[in-house]
Design a protein around this motif. Structure first.
Motif, PDB file in Angstrom:
ATOM      1  N   MET A 262      44.392  36.648  36.877  1.00 52.40           N
ATOM      2  CA  MET A 262      44.548  35.668  35.812  1.00 52.40           C
ATOM      3  C   MET A 262      46.009  35.247  35.654  1.00 52.40           C
ATOM      4  O   MET A 262      46.327  34.063  35.537  1.00 52.40           O
ATOM      5  CB  MET A 262      44.021  36.248  34.498  1.00 52.40           C
ATOM      6  CG  MET A 262      42.531  36.546  34.504  1.00 52.40           C
ATOM      7  SD  MET A 262      41.979  37.421  33.016  1.00 52.40           S
ATOM      8  CE  MET A 262      42.159  36.128  31.792  1.00 52.40           C
ATOM      9  N   LEU A 263      46.901  36.230  35.659  1.00 50.79           N
ATOM     10  CA  LEU A 263      48.323  35.925  35.497  1.00 50.79           C
ATOM     11  C   LEU A 263      48.848  35.097  36.667  1.00 50.79           C
ATOM     12  O   LEU A 263      49.642  34.176  36.486  1.00 50.79           O
ATOM     13  CB  LEU A 263      49.124  37.229  35.361  1.00 50.79           C
ATOM     14  CG  LEU A 263      48.866  38.028  34.073  1.00 50.79           C
ATOM     15  CD1 LEU A 263      49.628  39.347  34.116  1.00 50.79           C
ATOM     16  CD2 LEU A 263      49.259  37.219  32.849  1.00 50.79           C
TER      17      LEU A 263
ATOM     18  N   ASP B  84      37.360  39.925  37.557  1.00 49.92           N
ATOM     19  CA  ASP B  84      37.880  39.893  36.197  1.00 49.92           C
ATOM     20  C   ASP B  84      39.067  40.845  36.099  1.00 49.92           C
ATOM     21  O   ASP B  84      38.993  41.915  35.495  1.00 49.92           O
ATOM     22  CB  ASP B  84      36.777  40.291  35.212  1.00 49.92           C
ATOM     23  CG  ASP B  84      37.214  40.101  33.765  1.00 49.92           C
ATOM     24  OD1 ASP B  84      38.294  39.520  33.552  1.00 49.92           O
ATOM     25  OD2 ASP B  84      36.489  40.538  32.870  1.00 49.92           O
ATOM     26  N   GLU B  85      40.172  40.448  36.721  1.00 47.20           N
ATOM     27  CA  GLU B  85      41.354  41.285  36.741  1.00 47.20           C
ATOM     28  C   GLU B  85      42.542  40.537  36.149  1.00 47.20           C
ATOM     29  O   GLU B  85      42.754  39.357  36.412  1.00 47.20           O
ATOM     30  CB  GLU B  85      41.697  41.719  38.172  1.00 47.20           C
ATOM     31  CG  GLU B  85      40.623  42.586  38.811  1.00 47.20           C
ATOM     32  CD  GLU B  85      40.994  43.012  40.220  1.00 47.20           C
ATOM     33  OE1 GLU B  85      42.119  42.672  40.658  1.00 47.20           O
ATOM     34  OE2 GLU B  85      40.181  43.656  40.875  1.00 47.20           O
ATOM     35  N   GLU B  86      43.319  41.248  35.353  1.00 50.13           N
ATOM     36  CA  GLU B  86      44.475  40.642  34.694  1.00 50.13           C
ATOM     37  C   GLU B  86      45.463  40.068  35.701  1.00 50.13           C
ATOM     38  O   GLU B  86      46.030  38.999  35.494  1.00 50.13           O
ATOM     39  CB  GLU B  86      45.170  41.690  33.819  1.00 50.13           C
ATOM     40  CG  GLU B  86      46.329  41.116  33.004  1.00 50.13           C
ATOM     41  CD  GLU B  86      46.985  42.175  32.142  1.00 50.13           C
ATOM     42  OE1 GLU B  86      47.659  43.054  32.719  1.00 50.13           O
ATOM     43  OE2 GLU B  86      46.809  42.129  30.914  1.00 50.13           O
ATOM     44  N   ARG B  87      45.660  40.751  36.836  1.00 49.50           N
ATOM     45  CA  ARG B  87      46.609  40.303  37.835  1.00 49.50           C
ATOM     46  C   ARG B  87      46.245  38.922  38.372  1.00 49.50           C
ATOM     47  O   ARG B  87      47.103  38.042  38.526  1.00 49.50           O
ATOM     48  CB  ARG B  87      46.662  41.301  38.990  1.00 49.50           C
ATOM     49  CG  ARG B  87      47.646  40.925  40.097  1.00 49.50           C
ATOM     50  CD  ARG B  87      47.592  41.970  41.199  1.00 49.50           C
ATOM     51  NE  ARG B  87      46.241  42.063  41.750  1.00 49.50           N
ATOM     52  CZ  ARG B  87      45.850  43.027  42.596  1.00 49.50           C
ATOM     53  NH1 ARG B  87      46.693  43.990  42.923  1.00 49.50           N
ATOM     54  NH2 ARG B  87      44.625  43.046  43.059  1.00 49.50           N
TER      55      ARG B  87
END
Length: 226
Positions: free
Chosen positions: A91-92, A86-89
């Motif tokens: 997802m982006l 669950d990491e923003e990187r």
């Protein structure tokens, strides 16, 4: 509708396959990048891709599939990515290569099925569904038979659209209840489904005694098309 599953966890792969088939989807399963690239033929309506594959990155694999589709001038298959990170990187990165959605493990199978439904609906807006002399326009909720518009109730329309999106597949009572009646399906009898199908047949079948659009599959359910 055909969904490709790329998930290296054997148990989760099997659980996804069972859930999707119970929901009326056809499935093609792979557990590695290599297996996926050899199995998938571009005819899938959606891909479920695990980002962390044992022989490569799921995002890069999807990039490769999109490039191959572009080279062949074919449409790119939409994808929903699955990951335990669950990491923003991550997802982006997934969205940058064209992901339609992103689901973090562990997840509810009911929620995943709803997300899949939304993605498929979003990608089919404006498309035309055709079966013999029947034409269905999802964007404007219009149905033509032999070029003439026919009037359907809301349930008849949803039932017909579900059949036309799943031509060639045997659809059980449970499939129809879940897809057309949704949560209300728990309180709807199978007789209600049969009555709705009979009313729909009266409007689209040239001969009710010998249906050519929606046919009974003895002991299993119904099928539209060959």
């Amino acid at each position: 509708m055909r969904i490709g599953i790329i998930e290296d966890d054997r148990l989760l792969n099997q659980a996804l396959e069972i859930a999707l088939r119970d929901a009326g989807y056809d499935t093609v399963c792979a557990r590695t990048k290599k297996e996926a690239l050899s199995k998938f033929d571009g005819k899938e309506d959606l891909l479920l891709i695990d980002i962390g594959l044992p022989d490569g990155d799921g995002v890069r694999m999807y990039q490769q599939l999109r490039r191959e589709s572009e080279e062949l001038q074919k449409r790119s298959t939409p994808a929903v990515f699955l990951t335990a990170r669950d990491e923003e990187r991550d997802m982006l990165t997934a969205f940058d290569v064209g992901a339609e959605d992103y689901v973090v493990k562990p997840f509810s199978m009911k929620v995943l099925l709803k997300r899949i439904e939304v993605v498929l609906r979003r990608n089919s807006e404006g498309s035309i569904l055709v079966c013999r002399d029947l034409e269905l326009y999802p964007g404007r909720k219009q149905v033509l038979l032999g070029g003439n518009e026919i009037s359907l109730t809301a349930k008849e329309y949803r039932l017909l659209e579900y059949f036309m999106r799943n031509q060639g597949q045997v659809l059980t009572m449970d499939n129809l209840l879940q897809a057309v009646w949704g949560l209300d399906g728990e309180f709807v009898s199978e007789n209600t489904v049969s009555v709705t199908i009979r009313r729909l047949r009266k409007k689209i079948e040239p001969d009710m005694s010998r249906p050519v659009y929606i046919r009974n599959v003895f002991g299993l359910g119904y099928r539209m098309g060959e």
